[in-house]
Design an enzyme around this catalytic site. Structure first.
Site, PDB file in Angstrom:
ATOM      1  N   ASN A   1       0.831  -1.203   0.000  1.00 19.78           N
ATOM      2  CA  ASN A   1       0.000   0.000   0.000  1.00 19.78           C
ATOM      3  C   ASN A   1       0.869   1.259   0.000  1.00 19.78           C
ATOM      4  O   ASN A   1       0.893   2.027   0.951  1.00 19.78           O
ATOM      5  CB  ASN A   1      -0.935  -0.025   1.213  1.00 19.78           C
ATOM      6  CG  ASN A   1      -2.040   0.997   1.111  1.00 19.78           C
ATOM      7  OD1 ASN A   1      -1.959   2.079   1.683  1.00 19.78           O
ATOM      8  ND2 ASN A   1      -3.079   0.657   0.357  1.00 19.78           N
TER       9      ASN A   1
ATOM     10  N   ARG B   1      -1.136   4.769   1.098  1.00 17.99           N
ATOM     11  CA  ARG B   1      -2.150   5.073   0.082  1.00 17.99           C
ATOM     12  C   ARG B   1      -3.518   5.224   0.732  1.00 17.99           C
ATOM     13  O   ARG B   1      -4.287   6.114   0.376  1.00 17.99           O
ATOM     14  CB  ARG B   1      -2.194   3.998  -1.006  1.00 17.99           C
ATOM     15  CG  ARG B   1      -3.096   4.401  -2.185  1.00 17.99           C
ATOM     16  CD  ARG B   1      -3.125   3.350  -3.289  1.00 17.99           C
ATOM     17  NE  ARG B   1      -3.778   3.857  -4.494  1.00 17.99           N
ATOM     18  CZ  ARG B   1      -5.090   3.814  -4.728  1.00 17.99           C
ATOM     19  NH1 ARG B   1      -5.908   3.290  -3.822  1.00 17.99           N
ATOM     20  NH2 ARG B   1      -5.589   4.295  -5.855  1.00 17.99           N
ATOM     21  N   CYS B   2      -3.830   4.359   1.681  1.00 20.63           N
ATOM     22  CA  CYS B   2      -5.116   4.461   2.384  1.00 20.63           C
ATOM     23  C   CYS B   2      -5.275   5.814   3.069  1.00 20.63           C
ATOM     24  O   CYS B   2      -6.383   6.345   3.163  1.00 20.63           O
ATOM     25  CB  CYS B   2      -5.231   3.370   3.444  1.00 20.63           C
ATOM     26  SG  CYS B   2      -5.290   1.686   2.815  1.00 20.63           S
ATOM     27  N   MET B   3      -4.166   6.374   3.560  1.00 21.39           N
ATOM     28  CA  MET B   3      -4.227   7.596   4.356  1.00 21.39           C
ATOM     29  C   MET B   3      -4.173   8.864   3.513  1.00 21.39           C
ATOM     30  O   MET B   3      -4.103   9.964   4.074  1.00 21.39           O
ATOM     31  CB  MET B   3      -3.074   7.614   5.369  1.00 21.39           C
ATOM     32  CG  MET B   3      -3.137   6.526   6.413  1.00 21.39           C
ATOM     33  SD  MET B   3      -1.913   6.761   7.733  1.00 21.39           S
ATOM     34  CE  MET B   3      -0.367   6.697   6.821  1.00 21.39           C
TER      35      MET B   3
END
Length: 406
Positions: A350, A395-397
């Site tokens: 990620n 990437r999630c954040m």
């Protein structure tokens, strides 16, 4: 005009949206972890330090960092009716079953003189003992032990999921779980009232029936996007998104590649097992590579419908067709299955690209980071002992708002 421009995963990043973890993490307790989608309780002071290091990594690369809290505040302050509208909207979705409690909450939120503090309170959760005018009246009040009038939103620092920028428009997502569905209210008001983003084309809406989340949406180039069908994204939502960007809205997109991944929490989104790190390089969790199914959605000639084709070629060959380059798949955790499983769990795949061949990654995924570097990828590492407890990576954040075009 909207200032959104994202036509790739790797173009030089210009503006990124973040949310700094706040009191919503301090309102996590062991009793309610599962329903709030957490496996553990992050320690907020260190989580904030780690998040600031994350933001600083962007700034050092010349990326403008904007914060969700600030954008929502600016949006609500831009229109005299927006704040009252927001508060009514928020309360209506907060699962308040008592009219008297709803009225008390409305007065409480309207009492905030500072809009930013009011928005922050909606994010952190409102405890019963914080509202001085709240008194036990109903049977539920006396019987119930739940400490909150409105739930905290601890997943907010994963800004990737509630809405996703695709080209010059947005997928304002219908979230998979009830606990995260309220997060998209902030996007609603940004795209309705913020001077920089109002009037943005919506390719999906938070009121749609089928769920879709941003971690499953990747923009390959001006003609092609990739969407994962996962635990949190339903095939019907993918079809709806495809129809909107291929037919109903004016876009450059011609293809939607659909990747199916295992339907469980370990691989909750496509970007937990697959991200792009350079013009011709992608990370992949090898376990999912074996079971991946690919479908191609395109326009049906002379009809207002989709053509759906199952792809028989392996992943790298499919990608090569749409980017026009020979593709290299870089295994998360290298070739050791134990390392791969461990580092996939801590989001080794990620990564977030800040430029072609240059990514931000968690320092804890040391094996994956070394493998990436061996393929010529420049890796900026950030601390992650607390942030990673929320089950999401760089990437999630982060939600890119502007990238330079490739």
């Amino acid at each position: 005009m909207s200032k959104l421009n994202v036509f790739s995963e790797i173009g030089k990043l210009k503006t990124v949206l973040l949310h700094e973890p706040s009191e919503e993490l301090d309102n996590l307790t062991p009793k309610y972890l599962q329903e709030l989608l957490f496996d553990d309780i992050p320690w907020l002071p260190l989580a904030r330090k780690e998040h600031e290091a994350f933001a600083e990594a962007f700034r050092k690369a010349g990326v403008k960092v904007v914060y969700l809290l600030d954008l929502v505040t600016e949006a609500l302050d831009s229109n005299k009716d927006a704040k009252k509208e927001f508060i009514k909207d928020f309360i209506s979705e907060a699962d308040i079953k008592s009219d008297s409690v709803a009225e008390i909450l409305e007065k409480y939120l309207l009492s905030f003189k500072d809009t930013k503090e009011m928005v922050k309170k909606t994010m952190s959760g409102i405890k019963k003992n914080e509202v001085k005018t709240y008194v036990q009246k109903s049977l539920d009040d006396y019987i119930g032990e739940y400490p909150f009038l409105t739930d905290p939103m601890p997943n907010l620092y994963f800004t990737r999921d509630p809405f996703s920028v695709i080209g010059n428009g947005v997928s304002l997502n219908k979230m998979y779980s009830a606990v995260r569905s309220r997060e998209t209210i902030y996007g609603k008001y940004i795209f309705k009232y913020h001077k920089d983003y109002r009037g943005t084309a919506l390719y999906t809406d938070r009121y749609d029936k089928a769920n879709i989340e941003g971690g499953d949406i990747l923009v390959l180039n001006k003609e092609t996007i990739i969407v994962g069908v996962s635990q949190r994204t339903h095939p019907s939502a993918v079809e709806s998104l495809a129809k909107n960007i291929l037919y109903k809205q004016k876009t450059t997109f011609k293809n939607v590649l659909v990747f199916t991944i295992p339907n469980h929490r370990t691989f909750m989104h496509l970007d937990t097992i697959f991200t792009q790190v350079d013009v011709d390089k992608f990370t992949i969790h090898k376990e999912c590579y074996k079971t991946l199914k690919i479908f191609i959605l395109t326009k049906t000639p002379n009809k207002d419908s989709l053509t759906i084709k199952k792809e028989s070629l392996p992943l790298e060959k499919v990608l090569e067709r749409y980017i026009g380059l020979k593709v290299t798949l870089i295994p998360c955790g290298g070739n050791d299955s134990v390392s791969a499983d461990r580092e996939q769990w801590s989001d080794g795949s990620n990564t977030i690209c800040i430029a072609p061949g240059e990514v931000i990654a968690y320092e804890r995924n040391s094996i994956t980071n070394k493998v990436l570097e061996s393929y010529g990828i420049k890796v900026h590492t950030i601390p992650s002992s607390e942030l990673s407890r929320g089950r999401g990576g760089p990437r999630c954040m982060s939600m890119p708002l502007e990238r330079e075009e490739i």
